[in-house]
Design an enzyme around this catalytic site. Sequence first.
Site, short mmCIF file in Angstrom:
data_model
loop_
_atom_site.label_atom_id
_atom_site.label_comp_id
_atom_site.label_asym_id
_atom_site.label_seq_id
_atom_site.Cartn_x
_atom_site.Cartn_y
_atom_site.Cartn_z
N HIS A 56 131.56 -13.79 66.53
CA HIS A 56 131.25 -13.76 65.11
C HIS A 56 132.16 -14.73 63.86
O HIS A 56 131.72 -14.50 62.84
CB HIS A 56 131.36 -12.02 64.70
CG HIS A 56 131.10 -11.22 65.54
ND1 HIS A 56 129.68 -11.10 65.86
CD2 HIS A 56 131.77 -10.10 66.13
CE1 HIS A 56 129.60 -9.89 66.65
NE2 HIS A 56 130.82 -9.40 66.85
N HIS A 218 125.64 -8.18 67.46
CA HIS A 218 125.98 -8.24 68.98
C HIS A 218 125.01 -8.75 70.14
O HIS A 218 125.05 -8.34 71.27
CB HIS A 218 126.57 -7.02 69.50
CG HIS A 218 127.71 -6.55 68.51
ND1 HIS A 218 127.59 -5.80 67.60
CD2 HIS A 218 129.13 -7.07 68.95
CE1 HIS A 218 128.97 -5.58 66.94
NE2 HIS A 218 129.92 -6.41 67.79
#
Lengths: 330, 208
Positions: A56, A218
């Site tokens: 991320h 995700h």
Amino acid sequence: MKKLINSVDSVVTDALRGIAAAHPSLRVDIENKVVFRADAPRPGKVGLVSGGGSGHEPLHGGFVGYGMLDAACPGEVFTSPVPDQLIEATKGVDGGAGVLHIVKNYTGDVLNFEMAAELSGDEGVEVATVLVNDDVAVQDSLFTAGRRGTGATLFVEKIAGALAETGAHLAEVARVAREVNERSRSFGVALTPCTVPAAGKPTFELSDTEIELGIGIHGEPGRTRAPMREAREIVRTAMDAIEADLPLSGETLVMVNGMGGTPLIELYIVFAEVEAYLREKGATAVRSLVGNYVTSLDMQGFSVTTCSLTGELTRLWDAPVETPALRWGR
Amino acid sequence: MNTQFFAAWIEEIATAVRAQRDHLTQLDAAIGDADHGANLDRGFTAAQEALAGASPQTPGALLVLVGSTLIRKVGGASGPLYGTAFREMGKAFGEAPEISPAELSTGLNAALAGVQRLGAAAEGDKTMVDALAPAAEALAQAVRDGLKPEEALEAAAAAAEQGARATVPLQARKGRASYLGPRSVGHEDPGAASTALLFGALKAAASR
């Protein structure tokens, strides 16, 4: 799969070596996988610790520094960090004023942070926790793991970090962190899936004429699939979902966030549409961020996050910050 | 079942997880985040290393060490959940050098309770509990029926396998798959699938 990696198993460690080499303002404990502010712990200051799966970036390591986080714990790609890491970070940033854990609401993150908070508490560190759960795409909270934490994590880290820098108490920093979360909402859209290095192929299939609405960060598929259309219409769908959950009004902080593989020019097109939508609803985008901040590896797409500001929150947002990925005013 | 038996179980699990690593990851890619196989492989490899280093003397100590290692090494939800399962089972065994099927059943119930306390999942939520709970029940029934240990473990493994397969038509209500809502239907839950692997490995350890 084509990726700039040395081996699938060393992705996180190799990236940490790069972070350490590139940013002297940070102290990177490569063995324990913790990114610290070089001057941590700061006596008398509440320490801020966040963490989560890798993939991320710049979240969270890129937000370690003056006015934001004191430490970040990267897990494996899309896997929450382990308690040992979090305990190491928590003890390492405790300047005697306690530590705030900023946790995105995912089952794994919550469990590992809970264990770490309990064990750090046993060792005499006062820990408070704020859960970030801003994603409106997860609707039926009673029948799910609850809303996911996405873009608002950055807002929480910045604003709580600014307050901590003033010497505020742990309870006060935790309060403002929760307030930011409560006033923030996000919605994400994917044009392509992403490829997790260990999996070697895209996490789902999406044709050239389809998009995924309501994705998380995700690489998981979203709630629905829809035909590809103009940016204006995609933005309207995203903003309608936010507006339906928390009507937009007044001075608003807005982030248009790229998922990792989106050209910046497209993010600006999206921002123009978001800003127009806000005006239509009588809200004003008084503060903004456009760029890749909470990404999902190489996914193409964007998320939009809004936060309804107060005078206090605006002041704290504007306060100086100096981290690898966010810096102004200093 | 002595310490050596439980060491063999962990060995069988590590081998099975390694062989099924990609399969578990692909199940996870469908309704989760494509890391389950890699995470468990890392965890059970670390557990084997920990056992080689510490040579625990009782089944209880062995399982507590395995559980702690999983919590420390795996991350995600599966680390704390599987870690807690092994730790609870180990604690239930106490200092006993030899574990009877009845004691194994008690340990399994403790593991199930630990997982449910932590994850707050009930049967039917499309999680590892959907394999663990029927396996615990099948073992308890086998003990009541006075089956031989191998038969009892066979029954538990079959129940876990069946429980995992039965997650396919379910809609997830816990864990990352729950974000998909109705779209989680039609896929086997990766956590239930890996739990079934654990019971398959238990059966394999018994037939060594």
